[in-house]
Design a protein around this motif. Structure first.
Motif, mmCIF file in Angstrom:
data_model
loop_
_atom_site.group_PDB
_atom_site.id
_atom_site.type_symbol
_atom_site.label_atom_id
_atom_site.label_comp_id
_atom_site.label_asym_id
_atom_site.label_seq_id
_atom_site.Cartn_x
_atom_site.Cartn_y
_atom_site.Cartn_z
ATOM 1 N N ASP A 169 -4.863 -6.198 2.790
ATOM 2 C CA ASP A 169 -4.988 -5.906 4.224
ATOM 3 C C ASP A 169 -5.891 -4.692 4.449
ATOM 4 O O ASP A 169 -6.731 -4.685 5.346
ATOM 5 N N PHE A 170 -5.701 -3.671 3.627
ATOM 6 C CA PHE A 170 -6.467 -2.441 3.761
ATOM 7 C C PHE A 170 -7.943 -2.682 3.454
ATOM 8 O O PHE A 170 -8.823 -2.215 4.173
ATOM 9 N N TYR A 171 -8.214 -3.441 2.378
ATOM 10 C CA TYR A 171 -9.599 -3.764 2.038
ATOM 11 C C TYR A 171 -10.278 -4.504 3.191
ATOM 12 O O TYR A 171 -11.421 -4.214 3.545
ATOM 13 N N ILE A 211 -0.960 -3.323 8.541
ATOM 14 C CA ILE A 211 -1.501 -3.143 7.192
ATOM 15 C C ILE A 211 -0.330 -2.884 6.248
ATOM 16 O O ILE A 211 0.358 -1.874 6.367
ATOM 17 N N PHE A 215 -3.771 0.978 11.379
ATOM 18 C CA PHE A 215 -2.820 0.756 10.289
ATOM 19 C C PHE A 215 -1.647 -0.142 10.679
ATOM 20 O O PHE A 215 -0.839 -0.508 9.827
ATOM 21 N N LEU A 223 0.822 -1.216 0.000
ATOM 22 C CA LEU A 223 0.000 0.000 0.000
ATOM 23 C C LEU A 223 0.853 1.262 0.000
ATOM 24 O O LEU A 223 0.708 2.128 -0.863
ATOM 25 N N TYR A 248 -1.628 9.964 4.430
ATOM 26 C CA TYR A 248 -2.393 9.037 5.273
ATOM 27 C C TYR A 248 -3.589 9.747 5.900
ATOM 28 O O TYR A 248 -4.685 9.192 5.977
ATOM 29 N N PHE A 270 -2.701 -3.887 -0.165
ATOM 30 C CA PHE A 270 -4.050 -3.411 -0.460
ATOM 31 C C PHE A 270 -5.077 -4.378 0.100
ATOM 32 O O PHE A 270 -6.114 -3.965 0.619
#
Length: 83
Positions: free
Chosen positions: A70-72, A65, A62, A31, A42, A68
């Protein structure tokens, strides 16, 4: 909200708000490296996510993370816990 819709909306935000080429976004990509985010970016990302999904994100969210994907998953979990 379904995972596919969350993913689409997040990618749309990244393309529109951060001028990221949609072709470089993939679930396995890093990411931070892919987006070239600094600390102010951020903050902008958090604000965009909060305003579009109605969830709150903090610094602790975060931790861990990196991709991507992980973020989703983080956003999907936040949305599920909100409802």
């Amino acid at each position: 909200m379904e995972a596919d819709l969350i993913l689409e909306k997040i990618n749309e935000i990244l393309v529109d708000e951060f001028e990221v080429d949609a072709d470089i976004i993939s679930p396995e990509s890093n990411l931070k490296d892919t987006l070239g985010l600094d600390s102010l970016d951020y903050v902008d990302l958090v604000v965009a996510i909060e305003s579009n999904f109605g969830v709150k994100l903090g610094e602790a969210d975060f931790v861990g993370i990196s991709t991507f994907s992980d973020f989703y998953k983080l956003i999907e979990t936040k949305i599920q816990n909100k409802n």
